[in-house]
Scaffold this motif. Structure first.
Motif, mmCIF file in Angstrom:
data_model
loop_
_atom_site.group_PDB
_atom_site.id
_atom_site.type_symbol
_atom_site.label_atom_id
_atom_site.label_comp_id
_atom_site.label_asym_id
_atom_site.label_seq_id
_atom_site.Cartn_x
_atom_site.Cartn_y
_atom_site.Cartn_z
ATOM 1 N N GLY A 22 10.562 13.616 -10.295
ATOM 2 C CA GLY A 22 10.877 12.547 -9.642
ATOM 3 C C GLY A 22 12.014 12.065 -8.655
ATOM 4 O O GLY A 22 12.522 11.282 -8.663
ATOM 5 N N GLN A 23 11.745 13.046 -7.201
ATOM 6 C CA GLN A 23 12.744 12.976 -6.285
ATOM 7 C C GLN A 23 11.698 11.171 -5.745
ATOM 8 O O GLN A 23 12.009 10.836 -4.855
ATOM 9 N N ILE A 24 10.067 11.182 -5.893
ATOM 10 C CA ILE A 24 9.494 10.085 -5.634
ATOM 11 C C ILE A 24 10.336 8.837 -6.119
ATOM 12 O O ILE A 24 10.476 7.323 -5.150
ATOM 13 N N ARG A 25 10.845 8.649 -6.858
ATOM 14 C CA ARG A 25 11.891 7.426 -7.346
ATOM 15 C C ARG A 25 13.133 7.082 -6.558
ATOM 16 O O ARG A 25 13.446 6.480 -6.509
ATOM 17 N N GLN A 26 13.289 8.014 -5.529
ATOM 18 C CA GLN A 26 14.215 8.287 -4.249
ATOM 19 C C GLN A 26 14.209 7.230 -3.475
ATOM 20 O O GLN A 26 14.402 6.839 -2.089
ATOM 21 N N THR A 27 12.419 7.025 -3.250
ATOM 22 C CA THR A 27 11.952 6.184 -2.496
ATOM 23 C C THR A 27 12.477 5.028 -1.960
ATOM 24 O O THR A 27 12.897 4.169 -2.620
ATOM 25 N N SER A 28 13.393 4.565 -0.698
ATOM 26 C CA SER A 28 13.755 3.626 0.492
ATOM 27 C C SER A 28 13.446 2.525 0.071
ATOM 28 O O SER A 28 11.817 2.220 0.052
ATOM 29 N N LEU A 29 13.920 1.593 -0.486
ATOM 30 C CA LEU A 29 13.289 -0.325 0.007
ATOM 31 C C LEU A 29 12.698 -0.323 1.353
ATOM 32 O O LEU A 29 11.817 -0.954 1.125
ATOM 33 N N GLU A 30 13.431 0.263 2.373
ATOM 34 C CA GLU A 30 12.473 0.462 3.733
ATOM 35 C C GLU A 30 11.739 0.700 3.557
ATOM 36 O O GLU A 30 10.460 0.712 4.277
ATOM 37 N N THR A 31 11.657 2.038 3.047
ATOM 38 C CA THR A 31 10.293 2.701 3.078
ATOM 39 C C THR A 31 8.955 1.470 2.734
ATOM 40 O O THR A 31 8.002 2.101 2.618
ATOM 41 N N ILE A 32 9.333 1.372 1.404
ATOM 42 C CA ILE A 32 8.996 0.322 0.719
ATOM 43 C C ILE A 32 7.724 -0.940 1.262
ATOM 44 O O ILE A 32 6.273 -0.944 1.724
ATOM 45 N N ILE A 33 8.836 -1.395 1.973
ATOM 46 C CA ILE A 33 8.326 -3.035 2.778
ATOM 47 C C ILE A 33 7.558 -1.747 3.852
ATOM 48 O O ILE A 33 6.499 -2.274 4.644
ATOM 49 N N ALA A 34 7.309 -0.957 4.717
ATOM 50 C CA ALA A 34 6.825 -0.661 6.194
ATOM 51 C C ALA A 34 5.582 0.334 5.253
ATOM 52 O O ALA A 34 4.769 -0.311 5.657
ATOM 53 N N LYS A 35 5.115 1.079 3.956
ATOM 54 C CA LYS A 35 4.038 0.678 3.262
ATOM 55 C C LYS A 35 3.631 -0.248 3.236
ATOM 56 O O LYS A 35 2.450 -0.020 3.195
ATOM 57 N N VAL A 64 7.451 -1.177 -6.589
ATOM 58 C CA VAL A 64 8.020 -2.082 -6.478
ATOM 59 C C VAL A 64 9.082 -3.412 -6.296
ATOM 60 O O VAL A 64 9.970 -2.708 -6.481
ATOM 61 N N MET A 65 8.564 -4.338 -5.320
ATOM 62 C CA MET A 65 9.822 -5.519 -5.310
ATOM 63 C C MET A 65 9.553 -6.617 -5.284
ATOM 64 O O MET A 65 8.777 -6.831 -5.594
ATOM 65 N N ASP A 66 10.470 -7.446 -5.660
ATOM 66 C CA ASP A 66 10.415 -8.851 -5.730
ATOM 67 C C ASP A 66 11.545 -9.603 -4.278
ATOM 68 O O ASP A 66 12.806 -9.260 -3.623
ATOM 69 N N VAL A 67 10.683 -9.890 -3.133
ATOM 70 C CA VAL A 67 11.200 -10.169 -2.029
ATOM 71 C C VAL A 67 11.196 -12.018 -1.903
ATOM 72 O O VAL A 67 10.296 -12.804 -2.337
ATOM 73 N N LEU A 68 11.526 -11.885 -1.077
ATOM 74 C CA LEU A 68 11.926 -13.232 -0.415
ATOM 75 C C LEU A 68 11.207 -12.856 0.977
ATOM 76 O O LEU A 68 12.037 -12.598 1.976
ATOM 77 N N ALA A 69 10.797 -13.439 1.408
ATOM 78 C CA ALA A 69 9.857 -13.511 3.022
ATOM 79 C C ALA A 69 8.998 -14.331 3.729
ATOM 80 O O ALA A 69 8.637 -14.270 3.280
ATOM 81 N N ASN A 70 8.396 -13.463 5.069
ATOM 82 C CA ASN A 70 8.283 -14.621 6.274
ATOM 83 C C ASN A 70 6.755 -13.871 6.522
ATOM 84 O O ASN A 70 7.435 -12.567 6.488
ATOM 85 N N THR A 71 5.573 -13.862 6.321
ATOM 86 C CA THR A 71 4.512 -13.510 6.757
ATOM 87 C C THR A 71 3.110 -14.152 7.170
ATOM 88 O O THR A 71 4.023 -15.455 6.888
ATOM 89 N N ASP A 72 2.463 -13.730 7.795
ATOM 90 C CA ASP A 72 1.450 -14.211 8.396
ATOM 91 C C ASP A 72 0.135 -13.957 7.624
ATOM 92 O O ASP A 72 -1.051 -14.479 7.796
ATOM 93 N N PHE A 73 0.492 -13.270 6.803
ATOM 94 C CA PHE A 73 -0.417 -13.296 5.023
ATOM 95 C C PHE A 73 -1.091 -14.137 5.022
ATOM 96 O O PHE A 73 -0.423 -14.979 3.619
ATOM 97 N N PRO A 74 -2.721 -14.753 5.273
ATOM 98 C CA PRO A 74 -2.905 -16.193 4.247
ATOM 99 C C PRO A 74 -2.382 -16.589 2.342
ATOM 100 O O PRO A 74 -2.651 -17.468 2.099
ATOM 101 N N ASP A 75 -2.608 -15.567 1.973
ATOM 102 C CA ASP A 75 -2.854 -16.027 1.002
ATOM 103 C C ASP A 75 -1.497 -15.002 0.168
ATOM 104 O O ASP A 75 -1.621 -14.581 -1.095
ATOM 105 N N ILE A 76 -0.047 -15.284 0.225
ATOM 106 C CA ILE A 76 1.044 -14.615 0.486
ATOM 107 C C ILE A 76 1.306 -16.184 -0.895
ATOM 108 O O ILE A 76 2.128 -15.452 -2.519
#
Length: 633
Positions: free
Chosen positions: A284-297, A232-244
């Motif tokens: 609980g190792q999954i909880r160490q997933t980095s923000l970069e990995t979440i963004i990539a997914k 889960v992430m709260d972000v400010l981002a630029n995107t071309d996804f039309p329903d942002i």
């Protein structure tokens, strides 16, 4: 909003005059108190805001944090919660700063190129306002807590949190005036690490999923995780996804799913990103997933669209878990009635689930309001202690229904797109079940505060046990169109709505006979239970709704006194008890009210308790005899 009846007010009318325990309120936590609330999350702050309305009750709320919450994890505000905000006086303000969810877009694999996603449908959130006149909102949990904290601070008891105190443990000894002994520990500051013992008549545990209060009373959190993780992430981002800037359920052909939630303010948004199945030996190792990995997914799921994150103020990883506590108070199952419950748990302390249905904060607030008004009535001498037994029995059913719904919804969100029978399956489920996540499927069963459905046909649109669904009427005194239910403020009072028979106002009628009974009969709850020296409407807010249009109803010699009570130290008339139908939206039609009239009794937390005829005065008297006491302080 009504004010000036206690004298001219030139300052903020939302700030009530300090009275009772709010006069010379101790700045530091006292040794003894009536109610101690552990935790200032959603359930804790609404309980504090409600109990702060009872001047003679000493309530304190302790919080481990050093100050107010700054970044909240919950953000979805369902329509039932906005109704609740209206009762506490801040719906309009929080609605102005929130994001309004009006529709949900559903995206799935593009039929022409499954490696891409494409919009399959858009479902309106509440077309035509059929579910509620209030909107579905997104706003930071911290702001919700701020508003409730303001309510408590402005109430007669001037209630504010005691920060930097962490709950340790408690014991209960029924032989004491203050049966619950609580050990607290200072966190930070000069007293860091020091322990403090206080005593209370009642404790409300609002201390989260890992609740120490729950453990202290031996309650069990029953359930398990689903071994499926989400970033889960709260972000400010630029995107071309039309329903942002639209709420979306996004399912890709191979990369998983995203639940996308626009946030308030026009720029921020939240994404729940599917991280897939988790092995049982993950530890609980999954909880160490980095923000970069979440963004990539997220980018993989959004293909062919891209997401460039500029700033992330908060993110986390969680595994979906569904748990309900075996009971919501400290009386063991099967021993109800043998002693008074002294400790209650609310919110995540007694039910945990995924965040994707937007229910955590919303259901928690209803937990807190439910137990708070009941404690207010018991401690004020208005109601017997047996009223407190209804908290666990009512709210545990609600929690289990929530878990069942969320299990199905979260499973659908995690289900691969190619396993659905139709691309519309997810959208169809969302539309079909809309009333449940909006908070309107709660239906309390028969109890000392909820009657039977014997006379339900007199007002079919106000189902017994469900929340009072408002409708527009015209206020007789000034001709304003208003929502009848919006005047049911969180002041601890019962509401009794008299929907008049068709006789001309001011003449002899079934309504007039009933109004005379409820004003003067020794069997009337108003006569029997209104505290001596209090205003006529201090405990029962009795209103009348006439079938005639506004121009045919007026105040005069024939107005029943119960609908024009004298209030305040100057005993001035309250004119806002009489209503006529709105000719554009006849409440008798839209709520299916019998033209011979009906009496609708509503609890302090908005739930319908009784529907009766004007002749059922003995039944009305018996109902309140079962849940009220004569003496009140």
């Amino acid at each position: 909003m009504q004010f000036h009846h206690h004298g001219y007010v030139s300052s903020d009318p939302r700030m009530e005059e300090a009275s009772g325990t709010g006069i010379n309120r101790p700045e530091t936590l006292p040794d003894v108190m009536d109610v101690l609330i552990i935790g200032s999350g959603p359930a804790g702050v609404i309980a504090a805001a409600q109990l702060a309305k009872f001047p003679n009750i000493t309530t304190r709320i302790v919080e481990r944090r050093p100050g107010r919450l700054e970044i909240g994890q919950a953000d979805g505000i369902q329509a039932r919660s906005v109704e609740t905000f209206q009762a506490f006086g801040f719906a309009e303000r929080i609605t102005a700063e929130a994001f309004h969810l009006t529709e949900m877009a559903f995206w799935g694999p593009d039929s022409d190129n499954p490696s891409n996603i494409a919009r399959s449908s858009v479902a309106p959130d509440d077309p035509g306002g059929k579910i509620s006149e209030f909107p579905h909102l997104i706003v930071n949990q911290a702001r919700v807590l701020d508003y409730f904290a303001e309510c408590a601070r402005n109430a007669p008891t001037r209630l504010t949190p005691d920060y930097g105190l962490e709950f340790q443990t408690l014991t209960v000894d029924e032989d004491c005036e203050y049966p619950v002994t609580v050990t607290l520990r200072h966190v930070g500051g000069e007293k860091d690490g020091q322990e403090r013992t206080v005593k209370a008549k009642y404790v409300i545990g609002c201390d989260g999923a890992h609740s120490r209060v729950r453990k202290s009373i031996g309650r069990q959190h029953i359930g398990a995780v689903s071994y499926h993780a989400w970033g889960v992430m709260d972000v400010l981002a630029n995107t071309d996804f039309p329903d942002i800037r639209t709420k979306c359920a996004i399912q890709s052909s191979s990369g998983g799913s995203i639940l996308h939630i626009p946030r308030e303010g026009g720029y921020l948004f939240r994404m729940y990103v599917d991280l897939g199945e988790v092995s049982k030996d993950d530890n609980g190792q999954i909880r160490q997933t980095s923000l970069e990995t979440i963004i990539a997914k997220a980018n993989k799921i959004l293909h062919p669209y891209t997401l460039e994150v500029k700033h992330c103020p908060w993110h986390t990883v969680y595994e979906v878990g569904h748990r309900v506590t075996d009971k919501f108070d400290d009386v063991p199952p099967g021993e109800e009635g043998s002693r008074t419950p002294r400790v209650f748990i609310t919110g995540d302390a007694c039910h945990t689930h995924s965040a994707k249905a937007g229910q955590g904060m919303n259901v928690s607030m209803q937990d807190g309001w439910n137990i708070a008004w009941k404690l207010g009535h018991v401690l004020s001498g208005i109601a017997p202690e047996s009223l407190l037994d209804t908290y666990s029995s009512e709210r545990q059913v609600v929690a289990q229904n929530l878990i069942d719904f969320d299990r199905e919804w979260s499973s659908l969100m995690a289900k691969p797109a190619d396993e659905f029978d139709s691309p519309q399956d997810l959208a169809n489920f969302y539309v079909k079940t809309a009333e449940f996540p909006a908070g309107f499927m709660t239906e309390y069963q028969k109890s000392m505060i909820t009657g039977t459905t014997e006379h339900q046909q007199l007002a079919a649109g106000f189902p017994i046990g469900k929340r009072f669904k408002s409708a527009k009427v015209m206020r007789v005194c000034d001709g304003n169109k208003v929502h009848l239910g919006h005047h049911a403020t969180a002041d601890g009072r019962w509401r009794i709505y008299a929907f008049a028979d068709s006789a001309r106002p001011g003449t002899d009628s079934r309504l007039a006979t009933w109004a005379e009974w409820i004003l003067n009969s020794p069997d009337s709850p108003v006569v029997k239970y209104t505290p001596d020296g209090s205003d006529l409407d201090s405990l029962f807010d009795v209103k009348v709704i006439y079938q005639q249009p506004h121009g045919e109803v007026e105040f005069g010699p024939g107005t029943p006194a119960i609908f024009a009570p004298k209030v305040g130290p100057f005993q001035v008339t309250n004119y806002e008890k009489m209503y006529a139908v709105d000719p554009e939206v006849d409440i008798f039609e839209v709520r299916d009210i019998n033209r011979d009239g009906a009496v609708v009794v509503v609890r302090p937390d908005h739930y319908v308790s009784q529907v009766l005829s004007f002749e059922d005065v003995e039944e009305l008297a018996t109902f309140f005899d079962g849940n009220m006491r004569r003496s009140a302080r």
